[in-house]
Design an enzyme around this catalytic site. Sequence first.
Site, PDB file in Angstrom:
ATOM      1  N   HIS A  69       0.865  -1.200   0.035  1.00 43.60           N
ATOM      2  CA  HIS A  69      -0.269  -0.122  -0.169  1.00 43.60           C
ATOM      3  C   HIS A  69       1.077   1.424   0.193  1.00 43.60           C
ATOM      4  CE1 HIS A  69       1.330   0.865   4.515  1.00 43.60           C
ATOM      5  NE2 HIS A  69       0.090  -0.603   4.872  1.00 43.60           N
ATOM      6  N   HIS A  86       3.708   1.835   2.561  1.00 38.14           N
ATOM      7  CA  HIS A  86       4.735   0.825   2.140  1.00 38.14           C
ATOM      8  C   HIS A  86       5.679   1.793   0.753  1.00 38.14           C
ATOM      9  CE1 HIS A  86       2.439  -2.786   3.663  1.00 38.14           C
ATOM     10  NE2 HIS A  86       3.048  -1.816   3.765  1.00 38.14           N
ATOM     11  N   CYS A 116      -3.781  -8.723  19.884  1.00 36.09           N
ATOM     12  CA  CYS A 116      -4.641  -8.574  18.388  1.00 36.09           C
ATOM     13  C   CYS A 116      -4.185  -9.494  17.495  1.00 36.09           C
ATOM     14  CB  CYS A 116      -4.897  -6.963  18.887  1.00 36.09           C
ATOM     15  SG  CYS A 116      -4.892  -6.506  16.505  1.00 36.09           S
ATOM     16  N   CYS A 144      -2.996  -7.008  14.908  1.00 38.89           N
ATOM     17  CA  CYS A 144      -1.401  -6.323  15.088  1.00 38.89           C
ATOM     18  C   CYS A 144      -0.282  -7.596  15.684  1.00 38.89           C
ATOM     19  CB  CYS A 144      -1.598  -5.364  16.199  1.00 38.89           C
ATOM     20  SG  CYS A 144      -2.982  -4.111  15.812  1.00 38.89           S
ATOM     21  N   CYS A 150      -9.553  -3.201  18.231  1.00 36.42           N
ATOM     22  CA  CYS A 150      -8.595  -2.838  17.139  1.00 36.42           C
ATOM     23  C   CYS A 150      -9.167  -1.781  16.347  1.00 36.42           C
ATOM     24  CB  CYS A 150      -7.748  -3.774  16.693  1.00 36.42           C
ATOM     25  SG  CYS A 150      -6.345  -2.874  15.288  1.00 36.42           S
ATOM     26  N   HIS A 157      -8.044  -2.971  12.810  1.00 35.23           N
ATOM     27  CA  HIS A 157      -8.530  -4.295  12.190  1.00 35.23           C
ATOM     28  C   HIS A 157     -10.537  -4.186  12.089  1.00 35.23           C
ATOM     29  CE1 HIS A 157      -4.585  -4.746  12.240  1.00 35.23           C
ATOM     30  NE2 HIS A 157      -4.357  -4.974  10.763  1.00 35.23           N
ATOM     31  N   LYS A 194      -8.911   8.582   7.158  1.00 37.50           N
ATOM     32  CA  LYS A 194      -7.408   7.470   7.104  1.00 37.50           C
ATOM     33  C   LYS A 194      -7.705   6.169   6.120  1.00 37.50           C
ATOM     34  CE  LYS A 194      -5.550   4.374   9.970  1.00 37.50           C
ATOM     35  NZ  LYS A 194      -5.233   3.642  11.304  1.00 37.50           N
ATOM     36  N   LYS A 224      -9.224  -0.561   5.249  1.00 41.17           N
ATOM     37  CA  LYS A 224     -10.450  -1.283   4.245  1.00 41.17           C
ATOM     38  C   LYS A 224     -11.657  -1.612   3.976  1.00 41.17           C
ATOM     39  CE  LYS A 224      -6.777  -5.350   4.186  1.00 41.17           C
ATOM     40  NZ  LYS A 224      -5.943  -6.690   4.493  1.00 41.17           N
TER      41      LYS A 224
END
Length: 498
Positions: A19, A22, A127, A130, A146, A149, A298, A301
């Site tokens: 993404h 990265h 989690c 994470c 979380c 996620h 932000k 997904k």
Amino acid sequence: MAKKLYVCTAIPYVNGTPHIGHALDYSLADSWARYQRQNGRDVRFQVGTDEHGNKIAAKAAENNMEPQAYVDSMYGNFASLMKALNVEYTDFIRTTDGHHKGAVQYIWQQLMQKGYLYKGVYEGWYCQGCENFVTDKEATENNGSCPDHQAPYQRLSEENYYFKTGAFSDKIREVIETGRMKIVPEFRKNEFLELIKDGLQDVSVSRPRKNLSWGVSVPGDDTQVMYVWLDALSNYITVLGYPDNPAWQEYWPADLQVIGKDILRFHAGIWPAMLMGLELSLPKVLLVHGFVNVGGTKMSKSLGNGVSPTEVITQYGTDAFRYYFMRHIPTQEDGDFTWEKFETAYNTELGNDLGNLVQRVAAMITRYQAGVIGDAPRAEHDMGPYRKAVEDLEFNKAFDETWVMVRSLNQYLEHVKPWEIAKQREKDAEAAGHLEEVLAHAVSTLLQIADLLTPFMPATADAIRNLFESGVVPSEQASPLFPKLYLHTPDPRAPKAN
């Protein structure tokens, strides 16, 4: 002889596609490495992938694959992104590499021998997304789920090995406060110091094999598997050859580690504690970049608002991607992306300011001087503010300084009007010499701009040099550096509707 330089990037899990975060890691580290090499330094540059843990095993099972086969099929996505970004790394590590696994077991044994590992019972929250143990306080603040996620924390009770991170609290606080391990920007440093004001907690560094099967086995205790963070953080030294290849000492400690703000606590807490336990030097600087939001929100997904770096690169080119995400996303803070903002920057700043300028100068030299540039002494614009920006790790400000030169040259040409000087050549004997001076000045400035762009937009820098550096503009010029594109905004050239 000066120490060789070393820059590291965080290694991402391979359970998904790369993404923007990265791509930002790689672009920032690559630009720093290119700047240092441009200034005659020897740089080693690490990238890689994190390939152990329950997330990986779960994804492999979803795909009816063994974990090793799954990671073998996935790590190439990250290598492909680096190639698309024109990233010149020297080392690519996978945590499933045999040398890495052996080195991590050696690190475990060293920490055990020195009394920094012990066995205990973990009772609390976890989690899986994470790969992180969560305190009761954190779980309560996040309402048991979380935020990254969107999944409830798991309640665990299991026997694990612990690392005495807390034993290093005072030393870690001291090295951060004194700047021996510098955290950039300053406000991230202060955030972390506030986080550890009551000391670091000992951390679990293993899990029972029945609960974590895919990972590096704990030496001497086959019932336990190393927790992913101890395994992953070690990569920064194992990739250099630690502990068995003495060459690792030529590059360690790292001069720069590039990380996202979400993993600062691991890199400023657990990682230096590990190094102190091993009696090794700490990294010199942690550069902590922020997140890229999309339209002020932000990326996630669940919202489906993610932006693929590959999509941006495919549509607009590598250097356009690098430009936007290193100029319009502040190096040390959060930034914002929308297709409209990106395309506006592409067409106005890259297309008009720079691309048209280069094309215009080349065309005038071809038209008025048969492509011959003449004597173009190197420009001597003040490089101080640009160099300070790069060395302060504010690449967006280095771009700002470069664009001051780009816009100044545009203004200069509008002011002196070389096309008007060209018309005077038949009447004025000095006009030809004056025109040559004006165009030579333009070329020398463009070549200096190319030097400034070299770390950040290497292909663009090369294209400018290829046009002008030989002293003769090629008769067949390449297509515009940044041809106009209106894929996400209205094309002003389109016919107006009646």
